[in-house]
Design a protein around this motif. Structure first.
Motif, PDB file in Angstrom:
ATOM      1  N   GLN A 178      -4.742   0.613   6.612  1.00  0.00           N
ATOM      2  CA  GLN A 178      -5.520  -0.323   5.793  1.00  0.00           C
ATOM      3  C   GLN A 178      -6.127  -1.429   6.646  1.00  0.00           C
ATOM      4  O   GLN A 178      -7.302  -1.797   6.467  1.00  0.00           O
ATOM      5  N   VAL A 183     -10.159  -2.490   7.248  1.00  0.00           N
ATOM      6  CA  VAL A 183     -10.650  -3.854   7.024  1.00  0.00           C
ATOM      7  C   VAL A 183     -11.264  -4.413   8.304  1.00  0.00           C
ATOM      8  O   VAL A 183     -12.298  -5.102   8.267  1.00  0.00           O
ATOM      9  N   VAL A 209       0.865  -1.179   0.000  1.00  0.00           N
ATOM     10  CA  VAL A 209       0.000   0.000   0.000  1.00  0.00           C
ATOM     11  C   VAL A 209       0.902   1.230   0.000  1.00  0.00           C
ATOM     12  O   VAL A 209       1.955   1.236   0.638  1.00  0.00           O
ATOM     13  N   ARG A 231      -5.420  -4.723  -0.470  1.00  0.00           N
ATOM     14  CA  ARG A 231      -6.717  -4.193  -0.041  1.00  0.00           C
ATOM     15  C   ARG A 231      -7.892  -4.965  -0.627  1.00  0.00           C
ATOM     16  O   ARG A 231      -8.841  -5.319   0.095  1.00  0.00           O
ATOM     17  N   TYR A 237     -10.673  -6.942   1.687  1.00  0.00           N
ATOM     18  CA  TYR A 237     -12.087  -6.568   1.763  1.00  0.00           C
ATOM     19  C   TYR A 237     -12.983  -7.811   1.771  1.00  0.00           C
ATOM     20  O   TYR A 237     -13.858  -7.960   2.620  1.00  0.00           O
ATOM     21  N   TYR A 285      -0.007   0.782   6.001  1.00  0.00           N
ATOM     22  CA  TYR A 285      -0.568  -0.564   6.120  1.00  0.00           C
ATOM     23  C   TYR A 285      -1.432  -0.684   7.385  1.00  0.00           C
ATOM     24  O   TYR A 285      -2.484  -1.331   7.363  1.00  0.00           O
TER      25      TYR A 285
END
Length: 451
Positions: free
Chosen positions: A121, A125, A63, A406, A410, A118
């Protein structure tokens, strides 16, 4: 400019949307279909991605910025709008462990900002997982999410067909950036529908999704994707037959085998085209093994990791790629180790590896522990299907790092959330076993007082 405008509009609508969710029964408005569909649709719509801070191609990691997507805004609104009570689960401690390990790695990082990308991210999530888990105690929510995932599989099938036969692409990736990402997410979406089909559910999702999924898998022309898809199909059928075998299921197995045989010529032609264009030279240079040697050396030298999102930076600049024999070309040196567990271990150390294993293992165990004894209804079959999909992802991740991207995370969060919510409801609804009366000791009736 357009992206910033869309982000501003999304933020402005967040509060009224949250109030609408809280004030009405949003579960009857099919909004949850988006939770199954958006993981497939979002990669094809970069206009719905907003970067608060972006380093672009200047940072070669999983990321490269502080991202927010339209999906994240939807999840945030649902989180504040949900009136259902919290779902108390040991998985909260697992999430905290992994988040803590990633956060700890910031102190080991040469560029803490890149490591924080990260961490950000993973937080997004985790919020998605929590929202889906809380909502999935409602069977209508699960049904709508599965419908969204089914629409996603159909979208991928149509896209890969166009890419192969319209554009002439040998390794099709659908709406995703890479064919291996598509292959991995298909495990999560296809096997639950196949499990429900074998359990007797008839509908467009159970009839169309397995066929569309198999076609998309074949068109990826990915060896690992095809391998784990076949293993998953066989495992689903065996487990379903062990749970409850019927003549219809036996005939379905024969029909399924014939359908798979019908796809063999397409698969063979696809792989012939792939290897004719890009021959394998693994006997001369095994890049995957070289990456794994570099990651292992990093872990042994840095038990607490080198910082999340830092594998390429450290391997390239501190001699690990040289020592492991990674080819000197820039494209090779900027690539990630093709193993999600080794990537997590090298970047976040032993704590991060333990956290990732528990993150995957807990919902996997729950799916089989709760689903296997449940022989009435179709909730048990659905849990088994979700579990097999997750198991194939766990195995596939020994050959790819894409689980930590990502788009893959998800759908993992959606499936793990469904497993936790559904397992919680199944356990709560399971009838208590009838207590048999305790037999009287021998001769007790002889001691009873006479009336």
């Amino acid at each position: 400019m357009t992206s910033a405008l869309l982000f501003a509009v999304g933020l402005s609508l967040l509060v009224p949307f949250t109030l609408w969710v809280r004030g009405g029964d949003v579960l009857d408005k099919r909004l949850w279909i988006l939770f199954g569909l958006l993981p497939f649709l979002q990669p094809a719509l970069p206009q719905l991605d907003f970067a608060i801070l972006s380093w672009g191609a200047d940072w070669p990691g999983v990321v490269n910025g502080l991202e927010v997507t339209a999906f994240d805004l939807l999840v945030l609104a649902i989180y504040f709008g949900l009136t259902k009570p919290r779902l108390r689960s040991p998985y909260s401690a697992v999430l905290a462990l992994y988040l803590g390990a990633v956060l700890l790695s910031l102190f080991q990082a040469a560029e803490p900002t890149a490591a924080f990308f990260y961490f950000w991210q993973v937080c997004r999530v985790a919020l998605l997982l929590v929202v889906v888990a809380r909502a999935s105690r409602d069977p209508d929510v699960v049904r709508h999410i599965l419908t969204g995932m089914a629409l996603g599989v159909v979208l991928e099938c149509l896209t890969t067909l166009f890419q192969r036969f319209g554009l002439g692409i040998v390794q099709t990736s659908g709406t995703f950036a890479h064919q291996n990402t598509l292959g991995l997410v298909l495990h999560l979406a296809v096997f639950p529908q196949l499990a429900l089909l074998l359990a007797g559910r008839r509908g467009w999702t159970t009839l169309v999704v397995p066929l569309a999924g198999i076609a998309a898998v074949v068109l990826t022309t990915s060896r690992a994707t095809l391998l784990y898809a076949v293993i998953g199909l066989a495992l689903i059928y065996v487990l379903s037959s062990l749970r409850r075998f019927t003549v219809r299921k036996g005939l379905g197995g024969v029909g399924g085998a014939l359908i798979l045989l019908a796809f063999v010529p397409l698969a063979m032609a696809s792989f012939e085209k792939r290897f004719a264009t890009n021959p394998l030279y693994e006997h001369e240079y095994d890049e995957r093994a070289a990456f794994e040697r570099a990651a292992t050396a990093i872990l042994l030298d840095n038990p607490l990791g080198i910082g999340a999102n830092h594998y390429v930076y450290v391997a390239k600049n501190f001699g690990y790629s040289d020592g492991a024999g990674v080819a000197a070309a820039e494209g090779n040196r900027n690539n990630l180790v093709h193993n999600a567990y080794l990537l997590a271990a090298s970047e976040t150390g032993w704590p991060g590896l333990a956290g990732l294993v528990l993150l995957l293992g807990y919902p996997l165990i729950q799916a089989f522990r709760v689903g296997w004894p449940r022989r009435t209804g179709q909730d048990g079959d659905l849990l088994i299907g979700l579990g097999v999909g997750l198991l194939m992802v766990c195995l596939h991740s020994t050959l790819e790092y894409i689980l930590l991207l990502r788009d893959s995370l998800y759908l993992f969060a959606v499936v793990a959330g469904m497993i936790l919510g559904l397992a919680h409801r199944v356990e709560r609804e399971a009838p208590m076993p009838e207590r048999k009366p305790t037999p009287l000791p021998a001769g007790r009736d002889l001691l009873a007082p006479a009336e």
